[in-house]
Write a protein that holds these residues in place. Sequence first.
Motif, PDB file in Angstrom:
ATOM      1  N   HIS A   1      33.629  10.437  42.649  1.00  0.00           N
ATOM      2  CA  HIS A   1      34.565  11.488  42.256  1.00  0.00           C
ATOM      3  C   HIS A   1      33.842  12.810  41.963  1.00  0.00           C
ATOM      4  CE1 HIS A   1      33.412  10.347  38.057  1.00  0.00           C
ATOM      5  NE2 HIS A   1      33.413   9.118  38.564  1.00  0.00           N
ATOM      6  N   TYR A   2      32.634  12.937  42.513  1.00  0.00           N
ATOM      7  CA  TYR A   2      31.868  14.181  42.318  1.00  0.00           C
ATOM      8  C   TYR A   2      32.665  15.401  42.793  1.00  0.00           C
ATOM      9  CZ  TYR A   2      28.138  17.629  42.856  1.00  0.00           C
ATOM     10  OH  TYR A   2      27.378  18.775  42.780  1.00  0.00           O
ATOM     11  N   HIS A   3      33.306  15.273  43.962  1.00  0.00           N
ATOM     12  CA  HIS A   3      34.044  16.394  44.546  1.00  0.00           C
ATOM     13  C   HIS A   3      35.250  16.797  43.704  1.00  0.00           C
ATOM     14  CE1 HIS A   3      35.914  12.695  45.984  1.00  0.00           C
ATOM     15  NE2 HIS A   3      37.020  13.378  46.191  1.00  0.00           N
ATOM     16  N   GLU A   4      35.660  15.934  42.772  1.00  0.00           N
ATOM     17  CA  GLU A   4      36.781  16.247  41.888  1.00  0.00           C
ATOM     18  C   GLU A   4      36.324  16.967  40.631  1.00  0.00           C
ATOM     19  OE1 GLU A   4      38.662  12.538  41.090  1.00  0.00           O
ATOM     20  OE2 GLU A   4      39.260  12.187  43.179  1.00  0.00           O
TER      21      GLU A   4
ATOM     22  N   THR B 194      34.524  15.621  38.261  1.00  0.00           N
ATOM     23  CA  THR B 194      34.581  14.717  37.104  1.00  0.00           C
ATOM     24  C   THR B 194      33.346  13.823  36.993  1.00  0.00           C
ATOM     25  OG1 THR B 194      35.866  13.166  38.459  1.00  0.00           O
ATOM     26  CG2 THR B 194      37.105  14.670  37.039  1.00  0.00           C
TER      27      THR B 194
END
Length: 279
Positions: A90-93, A95
């Motif tokens: 979920h790096y791209h989010e 978070t």
Amino acid sequence: MTQPLSGALRKMESLLKEGQPVEYQLPLGDDRLPLNELMGKKLTLEYQGEINCCHCGRKTRKSFSQGFCYPCFKKLPQCDSCIMSPEKCHYHEGTCRDAAWGEKFCMTDHVVYLANSSGLKVGITRATQVPTRWVDQGATQALPFVRVSTRQQSGLIETLFKAFVNDRTNWRAMLKGTAEPLDLKTQASDLLEMNASRLEALQEQFGLQAITPVADPEVVDIRYPVEQYPVKVTSMSFDKKPLIEGVLMGIKGQYLILDTGVINIRKHTSYQVNVSVAA
């Protein structure tokens, strides 16, 4: 007995040299115990009843995620659920538990590979962890056949392939002997062909340069320092038996093979242990 070494256990360090058995060292705190030269000698490993988190050093009654205390387990990025399921990154989010850590360890080149330890399996690892990852799993053959630019992409591809190939090692079978050789190149070619349209869809999503099959991949053969494999695999743990003794018969993956049973060293990361060798 020789003068014992004491300290916190870490996973065994390995060195692979072509045509030779893997060379192992056992880290205990700041010390390193060379293991290959101890074949046929009696080892005594005595758990001191204390576990210290490998990140913060806090004393903990239980080790989480192979060496962490519970607070570190809940907050550190290397203990997040996406480490076990990289396709859920979920790096791209925005978070990620620690964006700098994610940049260094997840937003970097990874490889998708086939390995033969207890049979054919598919796996992923950072490019910088080749061939260490294969040695840690006890593979006797390995073939990197897809290179990607992030951990998430490797997880998405592994998810595709594990519909056709196992993604786990049968550690008991792995410790009973050397797996029968496999034609990994043919297996890899078949997987790529069967999933061509799915891989093209991922390339459209992430870019052609992000996901690329390895051109003319080479199989890596791995030998282990094993004098005798056990007929029956008996697992030993410091959680049940604080004193473990036996003659060292071999080392494979992260396991010490003793004449009394086997012990997974990595599982006991951060355990405070005394280790001595019979003279």
